[in-house]
Design a protein around this motif. Structure first.
Motif, PDB file in Angstrom:
ATOM      1  N   TRP A 139      16.492 -55.561  50.412  1.00 55.58           N
ATOM      2  CA  TRP A 139      16.866 -56.308  48.796  1.00 55.58           C
ATOM      3  C   TRP A 139      18.104 -56.338  48.108  1.00 55.58           C
ATOM      4  O   TRP A 139      18.082 -57.059  47.738  1.00 55.58           O
ATOM      5  CB  TRP A 139      15.754 -56.159  47.879  1.00 55.58           C
ATOM      6  CG  TRP A 139      15.422 -56.820  47.013  1.00 55.58           C
ATOM      7  CD1 TRP A 139      15.647 -56.528  45.686  1.00 55.58           C
ATOM      8  CD2 TRP A 139      15.139 -58.461  47.238  1.00 55.58           C
ATOM      9  NE1 TRP A 139      15.515 -57.258  44.855  1.00 55.58           N
ATOM     10  CE2 TRP A 139      15.157 -58.255  45.870  1.00 55.58           C
ATOM     11  CE3 TRP A 139      15.185 -59.310  47.922  1.00 55.58           C
ATOM     12  CZ2 TRP A 139      15.206 -59.692  45.169  1.00 55.58           C
ATOM     13  CZ3 TRP A 139      14.791 -60.750  47.509  1.00 55.58           C
ATOM     14  CH2 TRP A 139      15.178 -60.956  46.490  1.00 55.58           C
ATOM     15  N   VAL A 187      10.173 -69.474  53.309  1.00 46.14           N
ATOM     16  CA  VAL A 187      10.545 -68.493  52.053  1.00 46.14           C
ATOM     17  C   VAL A 187      11.939 -67.792  52.169  1.00 46.14           C
ATOM     18  O   VAL A 187      12.760 -67.648  51.590  1.00 46.14           O
ATOM     19  CB  VAL A 187       9.494 -67.388  51.926  1.00 46.14           C
ATOM     20  CG1 VAL A 187      10.437 -66.324  50.820  1.00 46.14           C
ATOM     21  CG2 VAL A 187       8.079 -67.449  51.050  1.00 46.14           C
ATOM     22  N   PHE A 227      15.170 -69.363  50.176  1.00 47.39           N
ATOM     23  CA  PHE A 227      16.025 -68.641  48.999  1.00 47.39           C
ATOM     24  C   PHE A 227      16.970 -68.367  49.465  1.00 47.39           C
ATOM     25  O   PHE A 227      18.084 -68.649  48.740  1.00 47.39           O
ATOM     26  CB  PHE A 227      15.239 -67.091  49.579  1.00 47.39           C
ATOM     27  CG  PHE A 227      15.748 -65.870  49.063  1.00 47.39           C
ATOM     28  CD1 PHE A 227      16.157 -65.870  47.685  1.00 47.39           C
ATOM     29  CD2 PHE A 227      16.214 -64.782  49.612  1.00 47.39           C
ATOM     30  CE1 PHE A 227      16.121 -64.860  46.843  1.00 47.39           C
ATOM     31  CE2 PHE A 227      16.799 -63.906  49.308  1.00 47.39           C
ATOM     32  CZ  PHE A 227      16.793 -63.971  47.718  1.00 47.39           C
ATOM     33  N   GLY A 280      12.453 -61.791  42.391  1.00 46.13           N
ATOM     34  CA  GLY A 280      12.096 -61.414  44.256  1.00 46.13           C
ATOM     35  C   GLY A 280      12.017 -60.067  44.089  1.00 46.13           C
ATOM     36  O   GLY A 280      11.322 -60.108  44.874  1.00 46.13           O
ATOM     37  N   VAL A 308       9.070 -60.360  46.661  1.00 41.47           N
ATOM     38  CA  VAL A 308       9.391 -60.938  48.322  1.00 41.47           C
ATOM     39  C   VAL A 308       9.002 -59.359  48.580  1.00 41.47           C
ATOM     40  O   VAL A 308       9.054 -59.104  49.920  1.00 41.47           O
ATOM     41  CB  VAL A 308      10.893 -60.975  48.469  1.00 41.47           C
ATOM     42  CG1 VAL A 308      12.000 -60.225  50.019  1.00 41.47           C
ATOM     43  CG2 VAL A 308      11.352 -61.894  48.108  1.00 41.47           C
TER      44      VAL A 308
END
Lengths: 261, 359
Positions: free
Chosen positions: B25, B80, B84, B221, B225
């Protein structure tokens, strides 16, 4: 003249047609406006929309799809209600009957995969709204309504999960229901609950705590099935429908599909 | 191939998997200029589909991956991922346009109005038709699951909630039910509703952008996520009987026994550190945990307000800031607790089983 065109002209010229559609072919601004204005479903939309807002790459159409799936679930759900009885005696067998006695039947499949899809489209819709900052003023309140609709979507899915009354169903609901027992001050295994007593008598016990309220009993049984059935088929869709109305109305009142100010 | 499976199994261990998700991430949000390039993402997608297809030859993997109720997870992950990418791509394009002083993609068209019929209603119709075709196809291929009739006397090897709740069920490993099942979900809802009132940045309203609201995207996020979707993935595919960890290619052995060596903070302090045994008074026994928790919730917010978040604090004011930081700290407590568990086998920071209060 083309005979099809002739037929079309004849049909659209009848009194019946004209009584239903109060506008001509929408190929000019006037009839395009009337087509939207004079149709109860389409009048959710404004007559004109921001050009940036009709782009699929902007909206992803996820909110619209969510509503469409809600309708699909309503229709297939009503049809399933004709064949399903929420009792210990019949519930499982009715599902078996749907599977075994209906050639090429996909009613339950559409309903189930539609429900899974709806969870996904709701997430994606929220994701889009987040990524475009569309929850910002003046749309803060409508974002909140949307969050409640997200919760309702997951609760609808959750309550529907029990109805086939198979092993998958009751044990998945058991996992969820045990959380109810852990509610602080309201569940029998929750922190603080044991402080709530008068003398030696506990005010909250397994016969009146949050889990009991969820299951309509100490364990998952027939009363739970009925409770989840009513929640799934009537109560939650009713609340969801109300909030969907508010949600759509507020979309319009807050300025339609968001765009740069 | 076996060694590759072993490597994947090893890397899927919750510790490594979660750390990997966090690191990924951070990288994603740092190097978005690279991966939002269409060529890059196309390659990644194709490679991932090939890898997934190859993995399906493994019977243990295929068993869980192709379970009818798990198929939506793949659809969710790929959609997703795609959206995204799309949002970040458009955000990047917009940022570049705005950096040159040009109007962004949305701004270029937002003043123009088009007739809803046909421009909007036709796209909606096409969406509905395509989705209907997709749903019918899905329903024809995959039968809705139906197991044996419900029997409260027969406990299955593993009882799992529906997949969209499995992130929460995974949290049950680290938090007691009252937190994982009641407080945290409740706070997620509260936090989501409160979000527009916390985010006071007027920019980025109605168009895609990354630069103008980088940290909002970063924190939100991360929650969506990493803490939601990655944990659902973990909870679905890597948790077998007894909620024990199993690698994606491992057989779900219901007799797997994992030693429970987790201990409470009070035991670490009084027994291991001071070697004097647990005090009988509950408050004394748990004092260290209580003090740490109170410090975490009461010292960090003003500290941040004075340092890193000074500007944010001044913009938001005391009430807004306090409410927001409390929610963020509770969200951050989850990864903190996960790492404490993995590194010190820490079970509870505060453990008062007498009142069923465990943190």
């Amino acid at each position: 003249m083309n005979p099809l065109k002739k037929l079309w002209n004849y049909v659209t010229d009848t009194q019946v047609w004209k009584s239903i559609f109060r506008h001509g072919t929408p190929d000019n601004p006037r009839d395009q406006s009337l087509a939207v204005l004079s149709n109860v479903a389409l009048h959710l939309h404004p007559v004109k929309t921001r050009k940036s807002g009709v782009r699929m790459s902007f909206t992803w159409c996820m909110g619209g799809l969510t509503f469409f799936i809600f309708l699909v679930e309503s229709v297939t759900g009503i049809l399933l209600m004709f064949y399903y009885r929420p009792t210990l005696e019949f519930a499982y067998n009715d599902i078996i009957a749907l599977r075994e006695h209906v050639p090429l039947g996909i009613l339950r499949e559409i309903h189930r995969w539609g429900a899974h899809s709806m969870v996904i489209t709701v997430w994606l819709h929220m994701f889009r709204v987040f990524m475009t900052g569309s929850y910002k003023p003046p749309r803060e309140f409508n974002w909140g309504v949307g969050v409640i609709l997200l919760v309702l979507t997951m609760l609808l899915s959750f309550t529907g999960y029990l109805l086939p009354w198979d092993q998958l169903a009751i044990w998945a609901i058991t996992v969820g229901a045990n959380m109810g027992a852990a509610t602080p001050f309201a569940g029998v295994e929750g922190p603080g609950t044991m402080l709530l007593k008068i003398g030696d008598i506990s005010l909250v016990h397994s016969g009146n705590d949050a889990k009991f309220g969820l299951l309509a009993g100490r364990f998952i049984g027939e009363a739970t099935l009925l409770r989840f059935y009513v929640l799934h088929c009537i109560a939650l869709p009713f609340v969801a429908a109300m909030l969907i109305a508010v949600h759509f109305w507020r979309v319009r009142k807050d300025g339609g599909i968001s765009g740069p100010l | 191939m076996e060694w590759l499976k072993d490597v994947v199994n090893f890397l899927s261990n919750p510790t490594i998997f979660f750390t990997g998700a966090v690191v990924l991430w951070v990288l994603i949000m740092k190097y978005y200029r690279i991966w939002t390039a269409p060529k890059f993402i196309k390659t990644v997608t194709i490679l991932s589909v090939i890898a997934l297809g190859a993995a399906l030859f493994d019977p243990n993997f295929a068993k869980e991956a192709l379970k009818p109720d798990n198929v939506p997870i793949w659809i969710m992950i790929y959609s997703v991922g795609f959206f995204f990418w799309l949002a970040m791509r458009r955000g990047l394009l917009n940022d570049d346009l705005m950096a040159e002083g040009l109007p962004n993609l949305e701004k270029q068209e937002s003043d123009k109005r088009v007739y809803t019929w046909p421009d909007l209603v036709y796209s909606e119709l096409i969406c509905m038709v395509l989705f209907t075709a997709f749903l019918v196809g899905w329903s024809v291929i995959l039968k809705a699951p139906l197991e044996d009739p419900a029997n409260a006397g027969v406990t299955p090897a593993i009882a799992k909630a529906p997949w969209y709740f499995l992130g929460l069920q995974e949290i049950l490993v680290y938090y007691d039910p009252w937190m994982a099942g009641v407080i945290l979900p409740g706070l997620i809802v509260v936090g989501l509703i409160a979000m527009p009132y916390f985010d006071m940045n007027p920019k980025g309203n109605g168009y895609y952008t990354i630069k103008e609201r980088f940290w909002a995207l970063w924190v939100w996020g991360f929650g969506f996520v990493v803490l939601w979707i990655a944990l659902i993935f973990l909870g679905t595919f890597m948790r077998g009987p007894g909620w024990n960890f199993f690698g994606p290619f491992e057989y779900w052995d219901s007799h797997k026994v994992v030693a429970l060596a987790n201990i409470n903070l009070s035991e670490i302090v009084w027994v291991q550190l001071f070697n004097i045994g647990l005090p009988s008074n509950i408050l004394v026994r748990e004092s260290v945990g209580i003090i740490l928790t109170v410090l975490y919730m009461s010292v960090i917010p003003p500290l941040l307000a004075k340092t890193f978040l000074k500007k944010l604090y001044e913009e938001m004011g005391l009430v807004r800031y306090s409410l927001m930081i409390v929610l963020v700290l509770i969200m951050a407590s989850l990864p903190i607790k996960m790492y404490l568990r993995w590194s010190f086998n820490l079970k509870y920071i505060v453990s008062i089983p007498e009142y069923m209060f465990n943190l």
